[in-house]
Design a protein around this motif. Structure first.
Motif, PDB file in Angstrom:
ATOM      1  N   HIS A  79      18.016  -2.668  15.544  1.00 17.02           N
ATOM      2  CA  HIS A  79      18.156  -1.426  15.968  1.00 17.02           C
ATOM      3  C   HIS A  79      17.126  -0.955  17.092  1.00 17.02           C
ATOM      4  O   HIS A  79      17.477  -0.803  18.175  1.00 17.02           O
ATOM      5  N   GLY A  80      15.781  -1.394  16.850  1.00 14.46           N
ATOM      6  CA  GLY A  80      14.742  -0.874  17.867  1.00 14.46           C
ATOM      7  C   GLY A  80      14.880  -1.842  19.126  1.00 14.46           C
ATOM      8  O   GLY A  80      14.799  -1.306  20.178  1.00 14.46           O
ATOM      9  N   ILE A  81      15.139  -3.142  19.085  1.00 14.36           N
ATOM     10  CA  ILE A  81      15.218  -4.041  19.890  1.00 14.36           C
ATOM     11  C   ILE A  81      16.507  -3.513  20.960  1.00 14.36           C
ATOM     12  O   ILE A  81      16.426  -3.524  22.238  1.00 14.36           O
ATOM     13  N   VAL A  82      17.859  -3.369  20.608  1.00 18.48           N
ATOM     14  CA  VAL A  82      18.853  -2.780  21.054  1.00 18.48           C
ATOM     15  C   VAL A  82      18.599  -1.518  21.815  1.00 18.48           C
ATOM     16  O   VAL A  82      19.095  -1.369  22.906  1.00 18.48           O
ATOM     17  N   ASP A  83      18.319  -0.610  21.053  1.00 14.53           N
ATOM     18  CA  ASP A  83      18.040   0.853  21.601  1.00 14.53           C
ATOM     19  C   ASP A  83      16.987   0.739  22.625  1.00 14.53           C
ATOM     20  O   ASP A  83      17.156   1.168  23.644  1.00 14.53           O
ATOM     21  N   GLY A  84      15.965  -0.016  22.448  1.00  9.33           N
ATOM     22  CA  GLY A  84      15.016  -0.217  23.539  1.00  9.33           C
ATOM     23  C   GLY A  84      15.201  -0.785  24.804  1.00  9.33           C
ATOM     24  O   GLY A  84      15.169  -0.398  25.835  1.00  9.33           O
ATOM     25  N   TYR A  85      16.091  -1.913  24.642  1.00  6.06           N
ATOM     26  CA  TYR A  85      16.596  -2.560  25.745  1.00  6.06           C
ATOM     27  C   TYR A  85      17.857  -1.748  26.400  1.00  6.06           C
ATOM     28  O   TYR A  85      17.939  -1.779  27.742  1.00  6.06           O
ATOM     29  N   GLU A  86      18.392  -0.959  25.925  1.00  6.42           N
ATOM     30  CA  GLU A  86      19.473   0.110  26.624  1.00  6.42           C
ATOM     31  C   GLU A  86      18.539   1.127  27.410  1.00  6.42           C
ATOM     32  O   GLU A  86      18.962   1.549  28.478  1.00  6.42           O
ATOM     33  N   LYS A  87      17.504   1.428  26.709  1.00  3.59           N
ATOM     34  CA  LYS A  87      16.574   2.405  27.485  1.00  3.59           C
ATOM     35  C   LYS A  87      15.937   1.742  28.686  1.00  3.59           C
ATOM     36  O   LYS A  87      15.892   2.412  29.807  1.00  3.59           O
ATOM     37  N   LEU A  88      15.589   0.470  28.869  1.00  3.88           N
ATOM     38  CA  LEU A  88      14.894  -0.440  29.641  1.00  3.88           C
ATOM     39  C   LEU A  88      16.313  -0.602  30.863  1.00  3.88           C
ATOM     40  O   LEU A  88      16.001  -0.487  31.916  1.00  3.88           O
ATOM     41  N   ASP A  89      17.486  -0.752  30.230  1.00  5.07           N
ATOM     42  CA  ASP A  89      18.772  -0.743  31.265  1.00  5.07           C
ATOM     43  C   ASP A  89      18.430   0.741  32.204  1.00  5.07           C
ATOM     44  O   ASP A  89      18.790   0.600  33.578  1.00  5.07           O
ATOM     45  N   GLU A  90      18.484   1.741  31.608  1.00  8.16           N
ATOM     46  CA  GLU A  90      18.489   3.022  32.089  1.00  8.16           C
ATOM     47  C   GLU A  90      17.263   3.088  33.326  1.00  8.16           C
ATOM     48  O   GLU A  90      17.519   3.692  34.245  1.00  8.16           O
ATOM     49  N   LEU A  91      16.202   2.538  32.778  1.00  8.20           N
ATOM     50  CA  LEU A  91      14.872   2.721  33.522  1.00  8.20           C
ATOM     51  C   LEU A  91      14.963   1.842  34.786  1.00  8.20           C
ATOM     52  O   LEU A  91      14.758   2.342  35.931  1.00  8.20           O
ATOM     53  N   LEU A  92      15.728   0.859  34.562  1.00  5.62           N
ATOM     54  CA  LEU A  92      15.722  -0.420  35.578  1.00  5.62           C
ATOM     55  C   LEU A  92      16.710   0.323  36.707  1.00  5.62           C
ATOM     56  O   LEU A  92      16.665  -0.134  37.913  1.00  5.62           O
ATOM     57  N   ALA A  93      17.846   0.888  36.227  1.00  7.27           N
ATOM     58  CA  ALA A  93      18.913   1.748  37.034  1.00  7.27           C
ATOM     59  C   ALA A  93      18.197   2.766  37.800  1.00  7.27           C
ATOM     60  O   ALA A  93      18.650   2.998  39.187  1.00  7.27           O
ATOM     61  N   PRO A  99      13.839 -10.242  38.237  1.00  6.53           N
ATOM     62  CA  PRO A  99      12.763 -10.947  37.433  1.00  6.53           C
ATOM     63  C   PRO A  99      11.358  -9.907  37.563  1.00  6.53           C
ATOM     64  O   PRO A  99      10.363  -9.676  36.730  1.00  6.53           O
ATOM     65  N   ASP A 100      10.783  -9.697  39.070  1.00 10.08           N
ATOM     66  CA  ASP A 100       9.859  -8.711  39.262  1.00 10.08           C
ATOM     67  C   ASP A 100       9.938  -7.450  38.265  1.00 10.08           C
ATOM     68  O   ASP A 100       8.915  -6.878  37.980  1.00 10.08           O
ATOM     69  N   LYS A 101      11.200  -6.848  38.410  1.00  3.52           N
ATOM     70  CA  LYS A 101      11.266  -5.505  38.151  1.00  3.52           C
ATOM     71  C   LYS A 101      11.214  -5.536  36.527  1.00  3.52           C
ATOM     72  O   LYS A 101      10.436  -4.659  35.899  1.00  3.52           O
ATOM     73  N   VAL A 102      11.804  -6.461  35.851  1.00  4.89           N
ATOM     74  CA  VAL A 102      11.650  -6.678  34.312  1.00  4.89           C
ATOM     75  C   VAL A 102      10.261  -7.011  33.841  1.00  4.89           C
ATOM     76  O   VAL A 102       9.726  -6.435  32.959  1.00  4.89           O
ATOM     77  N   PHE A 103       9.483  -7.601  34.786  1.00  6.59           N
ATOM     78  CA  PHE A 103       8.198  -7.895  34.399  1.00  6.59           C
ATOM     79  C   PHE A 103       7.446  -6.796  34.528  1.00  6.59           C
ATOM     80  O   PHE A 103       6.535  -6.470  33.547  1.00  6.59           O
ATOM     81  N   ARG A 104       7.497  -6.166  35.607  1.00  7.38           N
ATOM     82  CA  ARG A 104       6.629  -4.927  35.620  1.00  7.38           C
ATOM     83  C   ARG A 104       6.867  -3.688  34.650  1.00  7.38           C
ATOM     84  O   ARG A 104       6.004  -3.350  34.008  1.00  7.38           O
ATOM     85  N   THR A 107       9.971 -15.358  28.457  1.00  9.95           N
ATOM     86  CA  THR A 107      10.296 -16.018  29.731  1.00  9.95           C
ATOM     87  C   THR A 107      11.384 -15.178  30.430  1.00  9.95           C
ATOM     88  O   THR A 107      12.516 -14.751  29.813  1.00  9.95           O
ATOM     89  N   LEU A 108      11.159 -15.170  31.693  1.00 12.70           N
ATOM     90  CA  LEU A 108      12.347 -14.443  32.756  1.00 12.70           C
ATOM     91  C   LEU A 108      12.769 -15.567  33.721  1.00 12.70           C
ATOM     92  O   LEU A 108      12.082 -16.222  34.029  1.00 12.70           O
ATOM     93  N   GLU A 109      14.084 -15.471  33.439  1.00 12.49           N
ATOM     94  CA  GLU A 109      14.897 -16.441  34.307  1.00 12.49           C
ATOM     95  C   GLU A 109      15.681 -15.543  35.452  1.00 12.49           C
ATOM     96  O   GLU A 109      16.513 -15.009  34.976  1.00 12.49           O
ATOM     97  N   PRO A 110      15.426 -16.089  36.655  1.00 13.28           N
ATOM     98  CA  PRO A 110      16.343 -15.377  37.423  1.00 13.28           C
ATOM     99  C   PRO A 110      17.793 -15.813  37.654  1.00 13.28           C
ATOM    100  O   PRO A 110      17.959 -17.205  37.246  1.00 13.28           O
ATOM    101  N   LEU A 111      18.606 -14.944  37.876  1.00 14.10           N
ATOM    102  CA  LEU A 111      19.999 -15.074  37.757  1.00 14.10           C
ATOM    103  C   LEU A 111      20.589 -15.126  39.080  1.00 14.10           C
ATOM    104  O   LEU A 111      19.988 -13.914  39.809  1.00 14.10           O
ATOM    105  N   PRO A 112      21.743 -15.361  39.335  1.00  9.52           N
ATOM    106  CA  PRO A 112      22.443 -15.008  40.640  1.00  9.52           C
ATOM    107  C   PRO A 112      22.815 -13.442  40.534  1.00  9.52           C
ATOM    108  O   PRO A 112      22.847 -12.848  39.632  1.00  9.52           O
ATOM    109  N   GLY A 113      22.652 -12.795  41.810  1.00  7.53           N
ATOM    110  CA  GLY A 113      22.931 -11.521  42.000  1.00  7.53           C
ATOM    111  C   GLY A 113      21.928 -10.659  41.562  1.00  7.53           C
ATOM    112  O   GLY A 113      22.212  -9.251  41.353  1.00  7.53           O
TER     113      GLY A 113
END
Length: 162
Positions: free
Chosen positions: A146-160, A31-36, A113-119
């Motif tokens: 389209h903007g939501i999905v594309d943006g969150y795919e970019k966020l996946d890449e950034l978080l990785a 959650p701290d990384k997604v929040f940031r 809202t950010l919910e922590p998950l296992p792992g």
């Protein structure tokens, strides 16, 4: 209820007859990384919105009582957005308004809202309450999904990247 599932990890629900959209998305990050990524303007402009838009941030004060303004551009086209932060609770919750400058009467209230998950994973849940069912449906018809999905795919890449 209308459900649009556009990505294995993204669900967008637009219930009939009410002016809101519910969005659920899981990330392989804490959650701290997604929040940031949602509160640091330098990170935000790397992922928010579709890949074919460039983003500039004019103002971004992610704290309770703060405000923001940013612009997405595609060639000569500019899409300006602004709002205010009503509550910012670190690594847990962001409540903000969201307004497209081209439709200043169509203000949405967004509760994230950010919910922590296992792992070390995080579930992001957003309820975006628009000013009317018609405004909400217009946002959906404009390609918001389209903007939501594309943006969150970019966020996946950034978080990785870490």
């Amino acid at each position: 209820m209308t459900t649009m599932t556009t990505h294995p990890e993204t669900t967008i629900d637009a219930p009939a007859g009410v002016p809101w959209i519910d969005l659920v998305r899981e990330f392989d990050a804490t959650p701290d990384k997604v929040f940031r990524a949602h509160t640091d303007p330098e990170l935000l402009k790397r992922w928010l919105g579709p890949r074919d838009l460039e983003m500039t941030v004019e103002e971004f004060d992610a704290r309770t009582g703060g405000r923001y303004a940013y612009t997405h551009r595609r060639g000569e086209d500019a899409f300006e957005f602004y709002g205010s932060f009503h509550e910012v609770r670190e690594n847990e919750r962001i409540v903000q308004t969201f307004t497209f400058r081209g439709s200043p009467d169509a203000v949405a209230l967004e509760i994230l809202t950010l919910e922590p998950l296992p792992g070390g994973r995080t579930r992001l849940v957003i309820r975006s309450v628009g000013s009317s069912v018609e405004e909400r449906d217009s946002a959906i018809a404009s390609g918001m999904e389209h903007g939501i999905v594309d943006g969150y795919e970019k966020l996946d890449e950034l978080l990785a990247e870490g």
